[in-house]
Design a protein around this motif. Structure first.
Motif, PDB file in Angstrom:
ATOM      1  N   ALA A   1       0.824  -1.204   0.000  1.00 35.35           N
ATOM      2  CA  ALA A   1       0.000   0.000   0.000  1.00 35.35           C
ATOM      3  C   ALA A   1       0.862   1.259   0.000  1.00 35.35           C
ATOM      4  O   ALA A   1       0.533   2.249  -0.664  1.00 35.35           O
ATOM      5  CB  ALA A   1      -0.925  -0.007   1.209  1.00 35.35           C
TER       6      ALA A   1
ATOM      7  N   ALA B   1       0.732   3.937  -2.941  1.00 30.96           N
ATOM      8  CA  ALA B   1       0.340   5.305  -2.622  1.00 30.96           C
ATOM      9  C   ALA B   1       1.376   6.313  -3.097  1.00 30.96           C
ATOM     10  O   ALA B   1       1.028   7.401  -3.573  1.00 30.96           O
ATOM     11  CB  ALA B   1       0.127   5.445  -1.109  1.00 30.96           C
TER      12      ALA B   1
ATOM     13  N   ARG C   1      -5.638   1.788  -8.422  1.00 29.73           N
ATOM     14  CA  ARG C   1      -6.870   1.496  -7.681  1.00 29.73           C
ATOM     15  C   ARG C   1      -7.207   0.012  -7.773  1.00 29.73           C
ATOM     16  O   ARG C   1      -7.710  -0.592  -6.812  1.00 29.73           O
ATOM     17  CB  ARG C   1      -8.018   2.355  -8.222  1.00 29.73           C
ATOM     18  CG  ARG C   1      -8.031   3.771  -7.666  1.00 29.73           C
ATOM     19  CD  ARG C   1      -9.297   4.500  -8.064  1.00 29.73           C
ATOM     20  NE  ARG C   1      -9.283   4.841  -9.475  1.00 29.73           N
ATOM     21  CZ  ARG C   1      -8.813   5.987  -9.956  1.00 29.73           C
ATOM     22  NH1 ARG C   1      -8.311   6.892  -9.133  1.00 29.73           N
ATOM     23  NH2 ARG C   1      -8.835   6.238 -11.237  1.00 29.73           N
TER      24      ARG C   1
ATOM     25  N   TYR D   1      -5.092  -1.571  -5.205  1.00 30.13           N
ATOM     26  CA  TYR D   1      -5.621  -1.333  -3.862  1.00 30.13           C
ATOM     27  C   TYR D   1      -6.715  -2.342  -3.525  1.00 30.13           C
ATOM     28  O   TYR D   1      -6.772  -2.881  -2.414  1.00 30.13           O
ATOM     29  CB  TYR D   1      -6.212   0.076  -3.760  1.00 30.13           C
ATOM     30  CG  TYR D   1      -5.199   1.201  -3.792  1.00 30.13           C
ATOM     31  CD1 TYR D   1      -3.949   1.058  -3.197  1.00 30.13           C
ATOM     32  CD2 TYR D   1      -5.507   2.416  -4.404  1.00 30.13           C
ATOM     33  CE1 TYR D   1      -3.029   2.087  -3.218  1.00 30.13           C
ATOM     34  CE2 TYR D   1      -4.586   3.453  -4.431  1.00 30.13           C
ATOM     35  CZ  TYR D   1      -3.346   3.290  -3.844  1.00 30.13           C
ATOM     36  OH  TYR D   1      -2.436   4.308  -3.867  1.00 30.13           O
TER      37      TYR D   1
END
Length: 229
Positions: free
Chosen positions: A23, A27, A115, A118
């Motif tokens: 993550a 990010a 995304r 994610y």
């Protein structure tokens, strides 16, 4: 996008890295793409603003010179010197804005892929995302239009109201005015000047549109999504 899609391993196929590290890496890339997209938008608006400033200054200059010369031969000569500069700036601005739109699509593709990653880590969050999760055309369209464009679709007005299109329209009008002036300067009749101006304006608008469509078509043929819908 008729070519086969690329097969990319999912995150679950590499269990050696923790979800927290994944993550964090995702990010970091996401913020990098977001910052680049922000810079692209800033450049787009700055270039469009500079072009409109040039057009406004040219109109004011033409009005002042026309008033001082009673719109005689001196005014025509001044316009023939000024309008080609405005036309050149318009063409260069349109080309850059059109290319910036393609660059932004590339950034959106990258953000859609992130995304998607994610939600491989936390699939239970899927219902909370309104932007695209796939890097194909449907995913890009979802990111551009979020929720309601799925139902309303895209209109011709939306397609023609973008910043590059408005700059191209003003540039085409400039080309038409310049064509009318050139025809009148070489002894053409008023009717011939008007017809020539219309032809020049429409021809340039069509040429700019054709350039954009060809570049988008070339990009669509070459691109292969990794995470299609």
């Amino acid at each position: 996008m008729s070519e086969p899609t690329l097969q990319t391993p999912t995150l679950t196929e590499h269990p050696g890295t923790s979800d927290a590290v994944r993550a964090q890496i995702l990010a970091t890339e996401h913020w990098s793409l977001l910052a680049t997209r922000s810079l692209t938008w800033t450049e787009t608006f700055s270039r469009a603003g500079m072009f409109l400033t040039v057009v406004s200054g040219a109109v004011v200059a033409l009005a002042l010179v026309g008033n001082a010369t009673a719109f005689g031969p001196a005014f025509r000569g001044f316009a023939l010197l000024l309008l080609p500069v405005v036309l050149l700036i318009g063409l260069l601005t349109y080309a850059r804005l059109s290319d910036a739109n393609l660059e932004e699509i590339g950034l959106l593709i990258g953000m859609n892929r992130l995304r998607h990653a994610y939600l491989e880590i936390a699939p239970e969050l899927t219902p909370y995302f309104v932007t695209g999760l796939h890097d194909d055309e449907a995913g890009i369209a979802q990111t551009y239009g979020t929720v309601f464009h799925r139902y309303t679709g895209y209109s011709v007005i939306q397609a023609l109201s973008g910043t590059p299109e408005l700059v191209g329209l003003i540039t085409a009008v400039t080309a038409g005015v310049l064509g009318e002036l050139v025809t009148g300067s070489v002894g053409g009749s008023e009717r011939a000047s008007v017809v020539t101006g219309i032809i020049c304006g429409v021809a340039l608008a069509a040429a700019l549109m054709l350039r954009t469509l060809r570049r988008y078509a070339r990009a669509r043929r070459a691109y292969q999504p990794r995470f299609p819908s």
